[in-house]
Design a protein around this motif. Sequence first.
Motif, PDB file in Angstrom:
ATOM      1  N   ALA A   1       0.845  -1.196   0.000  1.00 45.01           N
ATOM      2  CA  ALA A   1       0.000   0.000   0.000  1.00 45.01           C
ATOM      3  C   ALA A   1       0.881   1.248   0.000  1.00 45.01           C
ATOM      4  CB  ALA A   1      -0.900  -0.008   1.227  1.00 45.01           C
ATOM      5  N   LEU A   2       0.428   2.270  -0.715  1.00 47.98           N
ATOM      6  CA  LEU A   2       1.176   3.532  -0.708  1.00 47.98           C
ATOM      7  C   LEU A   2       1.049   4.202   0.655  1.00 47.98           C
ATOM      8  CD1 LEU A   2       0.192   5.043  -4.166  1.00 47.98           C
ATOM      9  CD2 LEU A   2       2.447   4.214  -3.486  1.00 47.98           C
ATOM     10  N   PRO A   3       2.138   4.743   1.176  1.00 49.62           N
ATOM     11  CA  PRO A   3       2.045   5.510   2.435  1.00 49.62           C
ATOM     12  C   PRO A   3       1.085   6.680   2.266  1.00 49.62           C
ATOM     13  CG  PRO A   3       4.342   5.100   1.819  1.00 49.62           C
ATOM     14  CD  PRO A   3       3.504   4.706   0.650  1.00 49.62           C
ATOM     15  N   ALA A   4       0.476   7.066   3.353  1.00 49.65           N
ATOM     16  CA  ALA A   4      -0.483   8.174   3.306  1.00 49.65           C
ATOM     17  C   ALA A   4       0.153   9.438   2.753  1.00 49.65           C
ATOM     18  CB  ALA A   4      -1.046   8.421   4.700  1.00 49.65           C
TER      19      ALA A   4
ATOM     20  N   ARG B   1       0.825  13.602  -1.698  1.00 51.19           N
ATOM     21  CA  ARG B   1       1.659  14.211  -2.736  1.00 51.19           C
ATOM     22  C   ARG B   1       1.059  13.980  -4.118  1.00 51.19           C
ATOM     23  NH1 ARG B   1       5.889  12.017   0.373  1.00 51.19           N
ATOM     24  NH2 ARG B   1       6.148  10.305  -1.116  1.00 51.19           N
ATOM     25  N   ASP B   2       0.540  12.758  -4.355  1.00 54.31           N
ATOM     26  CA  ASP B   2      -0.063  12.474  -5.640  1.00 54.31           C
ATOM     27  C   ASP B   2      -1.282  13.354  -5.887  1.00 54.31           C
ATOM     28  OD1 ASP B   2       1.817  10.594  -6.179  1.00 54.31           O
ATOM     29  OD2 ASP B   2       0.575   8.845  -5.651  1.00 54.31           O
TER      30      ASP B   2
END
Length: 245
Positions: free
Chosen positions: A228-231, A236-237
């Motif tokens: 999972a992508l970090p929060a 940032r995305d």
Amino acid sequence: MHPLLERLRGGLIVSVQVHRPDDPLRNPDAMARMAGAAVAGGAAAIRCGGIGGPDDVRAISAAVDVPVIGLWKDGREGVYITPTARHVHEVADAGAHIIAIDGTRRPRPDGRSLADSIAAAHDRGLVAMADVGTRGDALAAVAAGADVVATTLSGYTPDSPRSDGGPDLDLVRLLASELPVPVVAEGRYHRPDHAAAAIAAGAYAVVVGTAITSPGWLTGQFRNALPALPAAALVRDADRTEADA
């Protein structure tokens, strides 16, 4: 044993169905192309119909040269796999060689018996496959005249609770040792080793569906395996997307 069943011995049966009305592949032509690809890969037979019913069976029967196991899922609760003799006849009209029928002991929507549905298949000169969930279902289905029994409904009926989410190899092993008819393994065979284990347990053939013919499910398996992508990265995305806009 019906001569047609010899063509299934030790083979892989591929189930070509969609499970949701909004699936992008819910189209008889798409199903027929999928079935053709499965046969090119070595499928001994195709199991099809599902919520597409006779239209999918008709398209696939015209597209492949292997036995077609036809069914019609009509409804979502209780007995809904080719639930009545009328459904049997319509699937037969669509070109199926084998008719898959709910083989449990639950009441049917028209109040008639499993034996009536099996007799309808036999009247058309076709093989009757009983989809069962338990040993009791299987014994009753054979007594009603089923030519072959499949473990399709193990884990999907109130008296056959699912244990660990994998295939029910114990039921395959039990039925293969007790029944006088072939036993087909079906239900949650998601890996090649699952299919091999079913044959080792005594299955006459094994059905694989979702793991071969459901791109959405397969995509989810790969996506869920990724970290999972970090929060912070998600924030940032999101910021980058707004800046690009």
